[in-house]
Design a protein around this motif. Structure first.
Motif, short mmCIF file in Angstrom:
data_model
loop_
_atom_site.label_atom_id
_atom_site.label_comp_id
_atom_site.label_asym_id
_atom_site.label_seq_id
_atom_site.Cartn_x
_atom_site.Cartn_y
_atom_site.Cartn_z
N UNK A 77 -43.87 -17.69 26.04
CA UNK A 77 -42.61 -17.08 26.47
C UNK A 77 -42.18 -17.50 27.87
N UNK A 78 -42.95 -18.33 28.54
CA UNK A 78 -42.63 -18.71 29.93
C UNK A 78 -41.27 -19.39 30.07
N UNK A 79 -40.93 -20.41 29.25
CA UNK A 79 -39.60 -21.02 29.40
C UNK A 79 -38.46 -20.04 29.11
N UNK A 80 -38.65 -19.17 28.13
CA UNK A 80 -37.61 -18.19 27.80
C UNK A 80 -37.39 -17.23 28.97
N UNK A 81 -38.48 -16.79 29.59
CA UNK A 81 -38.36 -15.88 30.75
C UNK A 81 -37.67 -16.59 31.91
N UNK A 82 -38.02 -17.86 32.12
CA UNK A 82 -37.41 -18.63 33.19
C UNK A 82 -35.90 -18.77 32.96
N UNK A 83 -35.51 -19.11 31.74
CA UNK A 83 -34.09 -19.25 31.40
C UNK A 83 -33.37 -17.91 31.62
N UNK B 31 -38.59 -23.80 40.14
CA UNK B 31 -39.12 -22.58 39.53
C UNK B 31 -39.98 -22.91 38.30
N UNK B 32 -39.52 -23.89 37.52
CA UNK B 32 -40.29 -24.32 36.34
C UNK B 32 -41.65 -24.88 36.76
N UNK B 33 -41.64 -25.70 37.80
CA UNK B 33 -42.88 -26.31 38.29
C UNK B 33 -43.87 -25.23 38.72
N UNK C 150 -38.47 -14.28 24.64
CA UNK C 150 -38.97 -13.60 25.85
C UNK C 150 -40.03 -12.57 25.47
N UNK C 151 -39.81 -11.89 24.34
CA UNK C 151 -40.74 -10.81 23.95
C UNK C 151 -42.00 -11.31 23.25
N UNK C 152 -42.07 -12.62 22.95
CA UNK C 152 -43.30 -13.15 22.36
C UNK C 152 -44.43 -13.01 23.37
N UNK C 153 -45.54 -12.51 22.90
CA UNK C 153 -46.67 -12.36 23.81
C UNK C 153 -47.38 -13.69 23.98
N UNK C 154 -47.79 -13.94 25.19
CA UNK C 154 -48.55 -15.16 25.45
C UNK C 154 -49.94 -15.01 24.86
N UNK C 155 -50.62 -16.11 24.72
CA UNK C 155 -51.98 -16.10 24.19
C UNK C 155 -52.87 -15.19 25.04
N UNK C 156 -52.71 -15.28 26.36
CA UNK C 156 -53.53 -14.47 27.26
C UNK C 156 -53.24 -12.98 27.08
N UNK C 157 -51.94 -12.64 26.92
CA UNK C 157 -51.58 -11.24 26.72
C UNK C 157 -52.16 -10.72 25.41
N UNK C 158 -52.09 -11.55 24.36
CA UNK C 158 -52.63 -11.13 23.06
C UNK C 158 -54.14 -10.95 23.15
N UNK C 159 -54.82 -11.87 23.81
CA UNK C 159 -56.28 -11.75 23.97
C UNK C 159 -56.60 -10.49 24.75
N UNK C 160 -55.81 -10.22 25.81
CA UNK C 160 -56.02 -9.01 26.60
C UNK C 160 -55.85 -7.75 25.76
N UNK C 161 -54.83 -7.74 24.91
CA UNK C 161 -54.62 -6.57 24.05
C UNK C 161 -55.74 -6.41 23.04
N UNK C 162 -56.19 -7.53 22.47
CA UNK C 162 -57.29 -7.48 21.50
C UNK C 162 -58.55 -6.95 22.17
N UNK C 163 -58.83 -7.45 23.37
CA UNK C 163 -60.01 -6.98 24.10
C UNK C 163 -59.87 -5.49 24.39
N UNK D 286 -48.18 -30.68 22.56
CA UNK D 286 -47.44 -29.48 22.99
C UNK D 286 -47.38 -28.45 21.87
N UNK D 287 -47.67 -27.21 22.24
CA UNK D 287 -47.57 -26.09 21.30
C UNK D 287 -46.29 -25.29 21.55
N UNK D 288 -45.72 -25.48 22.76
CA UNK D 288 -44.51 -24.76 23.15
C UNK D 288 -43.49 -25.78 23.63
N UNK D 289 -42.41 -25.95 22.84
CA UNK D 289 -41.37 -26.94 23.16
C UNK D 289 -40.01 -26.24 23.08
#
Length: 198
Positions: free
Chosen positions: A90-96, A42-44, A128-141, A20-23
């Motif tokens: 940031x998914x668990x933080x957004x869910x909370x 919702x988590x599922x 919540x404001x941490x960018x996901x890996x996909x968002x960061x890759x999208x911004x870099x692209x 796990x990278x996100x706990x």
């Protein structure tokens, strides 16, 4: 809980934590059965694994994980605890946060995200404001494409400018024969000069 059951429970937690990278560790206490199951549903849907755990077993499992020292989180292991494992930072933080629009809980106890520890519920907005890996890759692209798009745009504008200049030059080419006829005009002028000489 027997010793064997504890060993099995610790192993289950270790299996969840292993790569796990996100706990996140959250407090779900106070949520009734229907709200708790709604939270899990919702988590599922968001690909977040949620497991209610005993604090002592969670700590023992974390102590056995190689490569990560979770000890900074241990002080938050009081009362009711649920671990949340996700792929997106940031998914668990957004869910909370979304769930807390209607409820007081869950509360964030601590989190391990992108090799950084966050201790305390006051870190929820930061998580919540941490960018996901996909968002960061999208911004870099997007950043990488931006200069390329400017170059392509400049080249397109340049070719359009060249075409426009070529079209402007085309009438000048048509006028060129008129300029070639000009030598005949001086001959006519010399004819005009002849009467003047008389």
């Amino acid at each position: 809980m027997t010793k064997d059951q504890k060993v099995v429970a610790i192993q289950e937690i270790k299996d969840l934590l292993q790569d796990a990278k996100v706990v996140y560790v959250a407090d779900l206490e106070g949520l009734n059965a229907s709200k708790s199951s709604d939270f899990r549903r919702q988590a599922f849907k968001q690909n977040i694994k949620v497991k209610v755990v005993k604090n002592t077993l969670l700590q023992k499992a974390m102590e056995q994980i190689e490569g990560v020292d979770y000890s900074e989180m241990f002080e938050t292991f009081k009362g009711n605890s649920a671990i949340m494992i996700a792929e997106t930072a940031n998914a668990p933080a957004k869910l909370i946060k979304d769930f807390r629009k209607k409820e007081e809980k869950p509360a964030l106890k601590s989190a391990f995200v992108q090799e950084t520890f966050y201790v305390g519920d006051e870190n929820l907005d930061a998580l919540v404001s941490i960018k996901s890996r996909e968002e960061m890759i999208g911004e870099i692209i997007g950043l990488l494409q931006s200069p390329i798009q400017r170059v392509v745009s400049a080249l397109q504008n340049k070719s359009e400018t060249v075409e426009a200049k070529a079209k402007e030059a085309a009438p000048a080419v048509e006028e060129t024969p008129a300029v070639e006829e000009a030598p005949e005009a001086p001959a006519a002028e010399s004819t005009d000069e002849t009467p003047a000489a008389e």
